[in-house]
Scaffold this motif. Structure first.
Motif, PDB file in Angstrom:
ATOM      1  N   PRO A   1       0.878  -1.046   0.112  1.00 38.02           N
ATOM      2  CA  PRO A   1       0.101  -0.139   0.017  1.00 38.02           C
ATOM      3  C   PRO A   1       1.224   1.668  -0.014  1.00 38.02           C
ATOM      4  CG  PRO A   1      -0.612  -1.585   1.500  1.00 38.02           C
ATOM      5  CD  PRO A   1       0.242  -2.718   1.341  1.00 38.02           C
ATOM      6  N   GLU A   2       0.699   2.068  -1.431  1.00 34.18           N
ATOM      7  CA  GLU A   2       1.663   3.059  -1.045  1.00 34.18           C
ATOM      8  C   GLU A   2       0.889   4.396  -0.424  1.00 34.18           C
ATOM      9  OE1 GLU A   2       2.017   2.400  -5.483  1.00 34.18           O
ATOM     10  OE2 GLU A   2       3.641   2.080  -4.893  1.00 34.18           O
ATOM     11  N   ARG A   3       1.724   5.610   0.358  1.00 32.90           N
ATOM     12  CA  ARG A   3       0.671   5.671   1.412  1.00 32.90           C
ATOM     13  C   ARG A   3       1.519   7.121   0.957  1.00 32.90           C
ATOM     14  NH1 ARG A   3      -0.985   3.694   7.197  1.00 32.90           N
ATOM     15  NH2 ARG A   3      -2.753   2.333   6.758  1.00 32.90           N
ATOM     16  N   THR A   4       2.730   6.996   0.625  1.00 31.88           N
ATOM     17  CA  THR A   4       3.601   8.128   0.322  1.00 31.88           C
ATOM     18  C   THR A   4       4.028   7.710  -0.916  1.00 31.88           C
ATOM     19  OG1 THR A   4       5.094   7.655   0.934  1.00 31.88           O
ATOM     20  CG2 THR A   4       3.716   8.834   3.022  1.00 31.88           C
ATOM     21  N   ARG A   5       4.603   9.100  -1.531  1.00 24.86           N
ATOM     22  CA  ARG A   5       5.437   8.913  -2.899  1.00 24.86           C
ATOM     23  C   ARG A   5       7.155   8.488  -2.531  1.00 24.86           C
ATOM     24  NH1 ARG A   5       5.333  14.935  -5.579  1.00 24.86           N
ATOM     25  NH2 ARG A   5       3.041  15.181  -5.553  1.00 24.86           N
ATOM     26  N   GLU A   6       7.068   8.652  -1.346  1.00 29.45           N
ATOM     27  CA  GLU A   6       8.458   7.842  -0.872  1.00 29.45           C
ATOM     28  C   GLU A   6       8.427   6.342  -0.903  1.00 29.45           C
ATOM     29  OE1 GLU A   6      10.226   7.176   3.883  1.00 29.45           O
ATOM     30  OE2 GLU A   6      11.033   8.508   2.773  1.00 29.45           O
ATOM     31  N   HIS A   7       6.954   6.021  -0.996  1.00 32.65           N
ATOM     32  CA  HIS A   7       7.160   4.288  -1.205  1.00 32.65           C
ATOM     33  C   HIS A   7       6.296   4.447  -2.122  1.00 32.65           C
ATOM     34  CE1 HIS A   7       4.568   4.864   3.867  1.00 32.65           C
ATOM     35  NE2 HIS A   7       5.858   4.791   3.368  1.00 32.65           N
ATOM     36  N   GLU A   8       5.896   5.034  -3.353  1.00 30.15           N
ATOM     37  CA  GLU A   8       6.016   4.904  -4.502  1.00 30.15           C
ATOM     38  C   GLU A   8       7.108   4.637  -4.851  1.00 30.15           C
ATOM     39  OE1 GLU A   8       4.000   7.566  -6.390  1.00 30.15           O
ATOM     40  OE2 GLU A   8       1.565   7.418  -4.878  1.00 30.15           O
ATOM     41  N   ALA A   9       8.370   5.211  -4.085  1.00 28.18           N
ATOM     42  CA  ALA A   9       9.791   5.328  -4.804  1.00 28.18           C
ATOM     43  C   ALA A   9      10.121   4.003  -4.724  1.00 28.18           C
ATOM     44  CB  ALA A   9      10.726   6.415  -4.637  1.00 28.18           C
ATOM     45  N   PHE A  10      10.261   3.479  -3.298  1.00 25.30           N
ATOM     46  CA  PHE A  10      11.133   2.457  -3.246  1.00 25.30           C
ATOM     47  C   PHE A  10      10.075   1.210  -3.913  1.00 25.30           C
ATOM     48  CE2 PHE A  10      10.721  -0.585  -0.205  1.00 25.30           C
ATOM     49  CZ  PHE A  10      12.387  -1.568  -0.046  1.00 25.30           C
ATOM     50  N   ASP A  11       8.901   0.759  -4.053  1.00 23.77           N
ATOM     51  CA  ASP A  11       8.487   0.014  -4.505  1.00 23.77           C
ATOM     52  C   ASP A  11       8.638  -0.424  -5.525  1.00 23.77           C
ATOM     53  OD1 ASP A  11       6.902   0.067  -2.122  1.00 23.77           O
ATOM     54  OD2 ASP A  11       5.166   0.144  -2.752  1.00 23.77           O
ATOM     55  N   ARG A  12       9.057   0.842  -6.934  1.00 25.54           N
ATOM     56  CA  ARG A  12       9.439   0.802  -8.037  1.00 25.54           C
ATOM     57  C   ARG A  12      10.745   0.491  -8.104  1.00 25.54           C
ATOM     58  NH1 ARG A  12       7.042   5.841  -8.518  1.00 25.54           N
ATOM     59  NH2 ARG A  12       8.824   6.767  -8.083  1.00 25.54           N
ATOM     60  N   TRP A  13      11.781   0.806  -7.432  1.00 20.73           N
ATOM     61  CA  TRP A  13      13.287   0.437  -6.863  1.00 20.73           C
ATOM     62  C   TRP A  13      13.451  -0.959  -6.925  1.00 20.73           C
ATOM     63  CZ3 TRP A  13      16.085  -2.214  -3.555  1.00 20.73           C
ATOM     64  CH2 TRP A  13      17.461  -1.820  -3.292  1.00 20.73           C
ATOM     65  N   LEU A  14      12.249  -1.245  -6.030  1.00 20.55           N
ATOM     66  CA  LEU A  14      12.408  -2.989  -5.655  1.00 20.55           C
ATOM     67  C   LEU A  14      11.738  -3.558  -6.587  1.00 20.55           C
ATOM     68  CD1 LEU A  14      10.706  -3.496  -2.351  1.00 20.55           C
ATOM     69  CD2 LEU A  14      12.700  -4.353  -3.085  1.00 20.55           C
ATOM     70  N   ARG A  15      10.743  -3.691  -8.288  1.00 19.10           N
ATOM     71  CA  ARG A  15      10.799  -4.034  -8.675  1.00 19.10           C
ATOM     72  C   ARG A  15      11.918  -4.134  -9.911  1.00 19.10           C
ATOM     73  NH1 ARG A  15       5.524  -1.947  -7.380  1.00 19.10           N
ATOM     74  NH2 ARG A  15       6.501   0.411  -8.903  1.00 19.10           N
ATOM     75  N   ALA A  16      12.874  -2.870 -10.356  1.00 15.83           N
ATOM     76  CA  ALA A  16      13.339  -2.540 -10.484  1.00 15.83           C
ATOM     77  C   ALA A  16      14.819  -3.739 -10.336  1.00 15.83           C
ATOM     78  CB  ALA A  16      14.264  -1.646 -10.717  1.00 15.83           C
TER      79      ALA A  16
END
Length: 489
Positions: free
Chosen positions: A126-141
């Protein structure tokens, strides 16, 4: 305050945590808060998963049934779980409020809980912040790989931190009069293997050696070699990362432990009236045999799991009986209601938790299952997969290494693994912990092989399903200890 017979229950579950990676298990000091919690616990030092695959194992934990009975044998079929009552049904009937935070990979959904924070998977949450979104993108990469540098995001972005935030929110909604069940399910230390500082550097000089490497693959079942070849084709030289892989993994455990500490601090005095279960769903190769993750065979590295229980009424002890995640639901059912639901195949461990003796006939062995069904492939097979052969993306859970059927039975010392082609492999775990030397063709071990084959047959009859219930009610024994009183020949 909850009744002593219906204490608060907190399940602290990791994903893919191998036995032996904490100081309490003889390894590095990765989880000091949990080890402190478990000082007066019952530690089951020979606990096994019913299946070294996430969803089948978690379905067994919730239903008290082996995969053969609950019918969930791969991660894509959770919705088809077959049972009459699961753990949530039992606890709801006993008056518990139900709360979940973390990775599900199970048949219940948000509607089955009073509060639900998730779902978290291994590269998204669950992405509550832009930081969460960026971290999740980094994990997928990272593509489920091993990070060679510290994670460039703060601790607050990590899933364990976010999951404990959700668990703390759940606690604020629990009352003093009603017992609560809180399931905290971490996606880590499952791949991708990444961690920020200070955890990234914390265990670099404490990485334990391997019990076997890629040079030993010739001694193993073909599935190990097939998986190794696939990884090497897609990520040439990947095994050179094994020390970094292990250091990241140990660091992930410490990160989880620090977050568990936040939860324990928040519980405060309520921890004294809470039953804690600390466990994982299956293990990890951690570089043994030159392999990462899981996905081939049933070695102890994948089949052994942490399982400990602490809380009111539990005796401090270290028990050596083979037990299973299948036993968790029957244990909690008996502990809270005094009854086991129809269709439960696991055994209640409640008497063992209190320090009572275990009947040797009942607690001298354990079964494990694996296989997606159909016919086994062979080492030369190269069928279409659910991911391309080209490129770096790889999934260790595939139709080749997990096709067909495989079963194992283990005793104090011996282990037998059989597949649907009739291949038998017998190991002496005391002299051969890496399971490199098959004894099934050794004339001197003929009696051992025959005894283990008989035991496997007996276990496979035990997993025959009593559901659906009909006019004739099967005979049962207390605690579902079916072999506690052996019948004379």
């Amino acid at each position: 305050m909850p009744d002593p017979l219906t204490p608060n229950i907190v399940v602290l579950m990791t994903d893919q945590q191998r036995v032996g990676c904490t100081a309490g298990e003889g390894g590095p000091d990765t989880m000091p808060r949990l080890d402190a919690l478990l000082t007066d616990a019952c530690r089951f030092e020979r606990a096994y998963t019913p299946s070294p695959v996430c969803v089948p194992a978690r379905t067994s934990l919730l239903t008290g049934r082996f995969p053969t009975a609950h019918r969930v044998r791969q991660n894509s079929t959770a919705q088809h779980a077959l049972f009459e009552s699961d753990l949530l049904d039992v606890l709801r009937g006993a008056g518990y409020s139900l709360h979940f935070s973390g990775k599900p990979h199970m048949h219940p959904g948000p509607e089955d809980f009073d509060s639900y924070h998730g779902p978290y998977f291994h590269d998204s949450g669950p992405e509550r912040t832009r930081e969460h979104e960026a971290f999740d993108r980094w994990l997928r990469a990272l593509d489920h790989g091993v990070a060679e540098e510290p994670t460039p995001f703060p601790l607050s972005a990590q899933f364990p931190h976010r999951i404990i935030d959700g668990a703390l929110e759940a606690l604020t909604g629990t009352g003093e009069e009603e017992p609560f069940f809180l399931w905290v399910s971490f996606p880590e230390p499952h791949n991708p293997y990444q961690v920020p500082e200070p955890y990234f550097s914390m265990f670099e000089d404490q990485v334990p050696g391997r019990i076997a490497d890629a040079d030993d693959l010739a001694e193993l079942d073909w599935r190990f070699r097939w998986l190794r070849d696939l990884f090497e084709q897609k990520r040439p030289g990947y095994d050179a990362q094994w020390r970094r892989y292990r250091a990241n993994y140990l660091g992930m455990l410490r990160l989880i432990d620090d977050q568990v500490g936040r939860l324990l601090d928040a519980l405060g005095d309520r921890a004294e009236e809470t039953l804690f279960l600390v466990l994982s769903d299956h293990g990890d190769f951690l570089g043994d045999y030159g392999l990462q993750r899981k996905g081939a065979g049933m070695p102890e590295a994948l089949m052994r799991v942490p399982l400990s229980v602490a809380g009111p009424g539990v005796a401090a002890q270290r028990r050596q009986e083979p037990v299973s995640l299948v036993d968790v639901m029957p244990t909690l059912a008996e502990w809270t209601t005094g009854e086991l639901p129809p269709g439960a195949q696991g055994r209640s461990l409640a008497p063992l938790l209190r320090g009572e003796a275990a009947p040797p006939e009942e607690f001298s062995s354990m079964l494990g299952e694996l296989g997606y069904g159909g016919i086994s492939y062979d080492e030369r097979s190269r069928p279409p997969l659910h991911f391309p052969y080209e490129g770096r993306t790889v999934d260790e859970l595939n139709s080749v290494t997990l096709g067909g059927e495989m079963r194992m039975v283990v005793t104090e010392r011996l282990k037998l693994v059989v597949d649907d082609r009739g291949v038998h492999r017998l190991f002496d775990l005391e002299t051969d912990p890496a399971e490199l030397h098959d004894l099934s063709e050794d004339p001197a071990r003929r009696d051992d092989l025959a005894a283990m084959q008989r035991l496997l047959l007996r276990w496979m009859m035990r997993t025959a399903d009593d559901l659906p219930r009909g006019a004739y009610i099967p005979r049962t024994r207390n605690h579902n200890w079916r072999w506690a009183q052996p019948i004379a020949p």
